[in-house]
Motif scaffolding. Structure first.
Motif, PDB file in Angstrom:
ATOM      1  N   GLU A 270      67.596 -60.901 -17.983  1.00 28.72           N
ATOM      2  CA  GLU A 270      67.096 -59.767 -17.228  1.00 28.72           C
ATOM      3  C   GLU A 270      66.855 -58.602 -18.178  1.00 28.72           C
ATOM      4  O   GLU A 270      67.594 -58.423 -19.147  1.00 28.72           O
ATOM      5  N   VAL A 271      65.808 -57.848 -17.913  1.00 27.14           N
ATOM      6  CA  VAL A 271      65.523 -56.653 -18.710  1.00 27.14           C
ATOM      7  C   VAL A 271      64.980 -55.580 -17.776  1.00 27.14           C
ATOM      8  O   VAL A 271      64.225 -55.871 -16.847  1.00 27.14           O
ATOM      9  N   LYS A 272      65.382 -54.352 -17.994  1.00 28.37           N
ATOM     10  CA  LYS A 272      64.917 -53.238 -17.190  1.00 28.37           C
ATOM     11  C   LYS A 272      63.691 -52.599 -17.839  1.00 28.37           C
ATOM     12  O   LYS A 272      63.577 -52.540 -19.063  1.00 28.37           O
ATOM     13  N   VAL A 273      62.774 -52.118 -16.994  1.00 35.02           N
ATOM     14  CA  VAL A 273      61.641 -51.356 -17.512  1.00 35.02           C
ATOM     15  C   VAL A 273      62.187 -50.178 -18.311  1.00 35.02           C
ATOM     16  O   VAL A 273      63.076 -49.456 -17.859  1.00 35.02           O
ATOM     17  N   GLY A 274      61.668 -50.004 -19.518  1.00 30.02           N
ATOM     18  CA  GLY A 274      62.178 -48.985 -20.419  1.00 30.02           C
ATOM     19  C   GLY A 274      63.011 -49.565 -21.538  1.00 30.02           C
ATOM     20  O   GLY A 274      63.179 -48.934 -22.587  1.00 30.02           O
ATOM     21  N   ASN A 275      63.507 -50.796 -21.329  1.00 31.06           N
ATOM     22  CA  ASN A 275      64.294 -51.469 -22.356  1.00 31.06           C
ATOM     23  C   ASN A 275      63.453 -52.544 -23.046  1.00 31.06           C
ATOM     24  O   ASN A 275      62.255 -52.659 -22.805  1.00 31.06           O
ATOM     25  N   SER A 323      60.894 -78.611 -46.318  1.00 33.83           N
ATOM     26  CA  SER A 323      62.305 -78.475 -45.921  1.00 33.83           C
ATOM     27  C   SER A 323      62.728 -77.032 -45.657  1.00 33.83           C
ATOM     28  O   SER A 323      63.913 -76.759 -45.467  1.00 33.83           O
ATOM     29  N   GLU A 324      61.789 -76.105 -45.621  1.00 30.09           N
ATOM     30  CA  GLU A 324      62.159 -74.709 -45.401  1.00 30.09           C
ATOM     31  C   GLU A 324      62.538 -74.469 -43.944  1.00 30.09           C
ATOM     32  O   GLU A 324      61.942 -75.032 -43.025  1.00 30.09           O
ATOM     33  N   THR A 325      63.519 -73.618 -43.758  1.00 28.73           N
ATOM     34  CA  THR A 325      63.953 -73.198 -42.433  1.00 28.73           C
ATOM     35  C   THR A 325      63.779 -71.687 -42.311  1.00 28.73           C
ATOM     36  O   THR A 325      64.102 -70.949 -43.249  1.00 28.73           O
ATOM     37  N   ILE A 326      63.240 -71.246 -41.180  1.00 25.89           N
ATOM     38  CA  ILE A 326      63.104 -69.807 -40.962  1.00 25.89           C
ATOM     39  C   ILE A 326      63.714 -69.432 -39.623  1.00 25.89           C
ATOM     40  O   ILE A 326      63.793 -70.247 -38.701  1.00 25.89           O
ATOM     41  N   GLU A 327      64.163 -68.200 -39.550  1.00 26.07           N
ATOM     42  CA  GLU A 327      64.714 -67.664 -38.314  1.00 26.07           C
ATOM     43  C   GLU A 327      64.126 -66.272 -38.102  1.00 26.07           C
ATOM     44  O   GLU A 327      64.115 -65.448 -39.019  1.00 26.07           O
ATOM     45  N   ILE A 328      63.594 -66.019 -36.922  1.00 23.80           N
ATOM     46  CA  ILE A 328      62.951 -64.744 -36.607  1.00 23.80           C
ATOM     47  C   ILE A 328      63.580 -64.171 -35.350  1.00 23.80           C
ATOM     48  O   ILE A 328      63.722 -64.877 -34.336  1.00 23.80           O
ATOM     49  N   THR A 329      63.972 -62.910 -35.418  1.00 20.45           N
ATOM     50  CA  THR A 329      64.448 -62.184 -34.245  1.00 20.45           C
ATOM     51  C   THR A 329      63.448 -61.078 -33.934  1.00 20.45           C
ATOM     52  O   THR A 329      63.016 -60.346 -34.829  1.00 20.45           O
ATOM     53  N   LYS A 330      63.071 -60.966 -32.683  1.00 21.77           N
ATOM     54  CA  LYS A 330      62.036 -60.017 -32.285  1.00 21.77           C
ATOM     55  C   LYS A 330      62.433 -59.343 -30.973  1.00 21.77           C
ATOM     56  O   LYS A 330      63.023 -59.975 -30.090  1.00 21.77           O
ATOM     57  N   LYS A 331      62.074 -58.063 -30.855  1.00 21.44           N
ATOM     58  CA  LYS A 331      62.253 -57.346 -29.596  1.00 21.44           C
ATOM     59  C   LYS A 331      60.891 -56.961 -29.047  1.00 21.44           C
ATOM     60  O   LYS A 331      60.062 -56.430 -29.787  1.00 21.44           O
ATOM     61  N   HIS A 332      60.671 -57.225 -27.765  1.00 26.18           N
ATOM     62  CA  HIS A 332      59.442 -56.782 -27.106  1.00 26.18           C
ATOM     63  C   HIS A 332      59.799 -55.669 -26.135  1.00 26.18           C
ATOM     64  O   HIS A 332      60.584 -55.856 -25.203  1.00 26.18           O
ATOM     65  N   SER A 333      59.199 -54.505 -26.352  1.00 25.05           N
ATOM     66  CA  SER A 333      59.521 -53.340 -25.547  1.00 25.05           C
ATOM     67  C   SER A 333      58.795 -53.361 -24.201  1.00 25.05           C
ATOM     68  O   SER A 333      57.608 -53.697 -24.121  1.00 25.05           O
ATOM     69  N   PHE A 334      59.523 -52.977 -23.173  1.00 25.91           N
ATOM     70  CA  PHE A 334      58.933 -52.778 -21.852  1.00 25.91           C
ATOM     71  C   PHE A 334      58.939 -51.295 -21.485  1.00 25.91           C
ATOM     72  O   PHE A 334      59.031 -50.931 -20.315  1.00 25.91           O
ATOM     73  N   ALA A 335      58.817 -50.457 -22.507  1.00 26.23           N
ATOM     74  CA  ALA A 335      58.680 -49.029 -22.268  1.00 26.23           C
ATOM     75  C   ALA A 335      57.353 -48.772 -21.561  1.00 26.23           C
ATOM     76  O   ALA A 335      56.343 -49.426 -21.853  1.00 26.23           O
ATOM     77  N   PRO A 336      57.308 -47.843 -20.621  1.00 23.81           N
ATOM     78  CA  PRO A 336      56.057 -47.557 -19.893  1.00 23.81           C
ATOM     79  C   PRO A 336      54.941 -47.144 -20.852  1.00 23.81           C
ATOM     80  O   PRO A 336      55.153 -46.365 -21.783  1.00 23.81           O
ATOM     81  N   ILE A 337      53.756 -47.692 -20.658  1.00 26.60           N
ATOM     82  CA  ILE A 337      52.573 -47.331 -21.438  1.00 26.60           C
ATOM     83  C   ILE A 337      51.410 -47.143 -20.472  1.00 26.60           C
ATOM     84  O   ILE A 337      51.404 -47.697 -19.367  1.00 26.60           O
ATOM     85  N   THR A 338      50.412 -46.365 -20.896  1.00 24.85           N
ATOM     86  CA  THR A 338      49.307 -46.031 -19.993  1.00 24.85           C
ATOM     87  C   THR A 338      48.394 -47.218 -19.720  1.00 24.85           C
ATOM     88  O   THR A 338      47.693 -47.248 -18.710  1.00 24.85           O
ATOM     89  N   THR A 339      48.391 -48.210 -20.613  1.00 26.30           N
ATOM     90  CA  THR A 339      47.460 -49.333 -20.478  1.00 26.30           C
ATOM     91  C   THR A 339      48.034 -50.511 -19.693  1.00 26.30           C
ATOM     92  O   THR A 339      47.361 -51.525 -19.552  1.00 26.30           O
ATOM     93  N   ARG A 340      49.261 -50.390 -19.197  1.00 30.69           N
ATOM     94  CA  ARG A 340      49.841 -51.510 -18.445  1.00 30.69           C
ATOM     95  C   ARG A 340      50.762 -50.999 -17.353  1.00 30.69           C
ATOM     96  O   ARG A 340      51.541 -50.075 -17.573  1.00 30.69           O
ATOM     97  N   VAL A 341      50.650 -51.611 -16.180  1.00 27.72           N
ATOM     98  CA  VAL A 341      51.587 -51.341 -15.086  1.00 27.72           C
ATOM     99  C   VAL A 341      52.542 -52.518 -14.999  1.00 27.72           C
ATOM    100  O   VAL A 341      52.115 -53.676 -14.938  1.00 27.72           O
ATOM    101  N   TYR A 342      53.832 -52.255 -15.037  1.00 27.85           N
ATOM    102  CA  TYR A 342      54.830 -53.325 -14.930  1.00 27.85           C
ATOM    103  C   TYR A 342      55.219 -53.536 -13.469  1.00 27.85           C
ATOM    104  O   TYR A 342      55.500 -52.578 -12.748  1.00 27.85           O
TER     105      TYR A 342
END
Length: 366
Positions: A270-275, A323-342
């Motif tokens: 779960e994620v809240k709008v703004g987080n 044989s390479e291994t990679i690990e990626i951590t990413k955050k996607h923001s749900f902060a309000p923006i003018t181009t999208r309505v959540y």
């Protein structure tokens, strides 16, 4: 951040009135400011405010455009002399003066656009002439594609885009997107990056209507310079995001590749709008090959009707060694923006590797 429409402040408009007064002493700066800010200015959005500025100037400089043109040239020269730079968005209203007073005088209007577009781009206004004088405007755009001034060449590409954001639609262009290919052939390797960027955006528009047309346009153009390859990649960005195998193949992405191991996890359900939603990818290459890897993630945003609209985001690209291994951590923001309505409810997220979708997960937006 203040809305873009607020760039037209009282001081800005008064200063414009001063410049207009220097061109035409009959225009009184304070009276001009009063005319512009009369009701319902406060309720107007950006395009309406641009239109109001043009209307007030036309009220003071009544047409036809042939009579107004000398004043426009003098005004632009005055603004430049005061340090106002070219390609300046707030002065885009100057183009609306042409559409309001010049639709019946094609030649004078084209002369005006050729001057104005260098100072403040004319791609939106030229489309009104496509509507009124399609064949003549088409011919003019071909001529402008050979112009010595790069911003005029850019107009030939940008103003003729099939799906120009903010621009009025031209059905003849959308039905026949190939109609401007000779312009794009002339300009795709232009020495000016802004011109090349416009061509890439034009080609990307076409790719949404006729993918094969753009693939055929690009296929024999790779390898001249890294800068031109970058233009071609930007042209194909929608097809790349859609996982088009031909487009991916142009850039040596192996669409049949699969990771030796793959793990995808969300830090929360779960994620809240703004987080922000945090997720982690863990993958490994086999022991034999090197692989050029394009990493993306796709979010299915819940829409007002309960369905989902999908958007692809870049995670980057890299060369995976054996044989390479990679690990990626990413955050996607749900902060309000003018181009999208959540819209709260179930959303989806999945990972794309060389155009192939892996392991879709669901999460709740609160």
């Amino acid at each position: 951040m203040d809305p873009l429409k607020d760039m037209y402040s009282r001081d800005w408009v008064l200063n414009l009135g001063n410049h207009l007064n220097a061109v035409d002493s009959n225009i009184k700066p304070l009276e001009f400011q009063k005319q512009v800010f009369s009701s319902p200015w406060k309720e107007m959005e950006l395009k309406e405010r641009i239109n109001r500025l043009a209307e007030v100037v036309v009220q003071n400089w009544q047409g036809p455009i042939a009579n107004i043109y000398p004043n426009l040239v003098t005004l632009i020269d005055s603004l430049r002399n005061q340090g106002i730079s070219d390609f300046n968005f707030p002065y885009i209203f100057l183009n609306d003066i042409v559409t309001k007073s010049g639709l019946s005088d094609f030649e004078s209007s084209m002369k005006a656009f050729e001057k104005i577009t260098v100072f403040s781009s004319s791609e939106f206004a030229i489309r009104f002439f496509y509507k009124q004088h399609f064949d003549r405007t088409l011919k003019q755009m071909f001529l402008w594609s050979k112009h010595k001034e790069p911003m005029v060449r850019r107009l030939a590409s940008e103003g003729s885009r099939p799906m120009l954001p903010w621009g009025i639609g031209i059905p003849e262009i959308k039905k026949n997107p190939e109609i401007h290919l000779s312009i794009l052939e002339s300009l795709w390797d232009d020495q000016n990056e802004i011109v090349r960027r416009s061509v890439a955006n034009h080609l990307n528009d076409i790719s949404k209507l006729n993918p094969e047309l753009v693939l055929e346009f690009c296929i024999h153009k790779f390898g001249k310079t890294p800068e031109l390859d970058k233009t071609l990649k930007h042209s194909l960005r929608t097809l790349l995001k859609k996982g088009n195998t031909k487009a991916l193949g142009f850039f040596s992405y192996n669409t049949k590749w699969k990771p030796e191991k793959f793990k995808f996890s969300l830090s929360q359900k779960e994620v809240k709008v703004g987080n922000a939603l945090e997720f982690k990818i863990h993958l490994s290459q086999n022991s034999k090959d090197k692989t050029k890897l394009r990493l993306e993630y796709k979010i299915g945003f819940r829409l007002s009707n309960g369905k989902h609209g999908f958007k692809v985001f870049q995670l980057g690209e890299r060369m995976l060694l054996p044989s390479e291994t990679i690990e990626i951590t990413k955050k996607h923001s749900f902060a309000p923006i003018t181009t999208r309505v959540y819209y709260p409810g179930t959303q989806t997220i999945s990972i794309l590797l060389n155009g192939n979708e892996y392991d879709m997960r669901k999460f709740e937006l609160k």
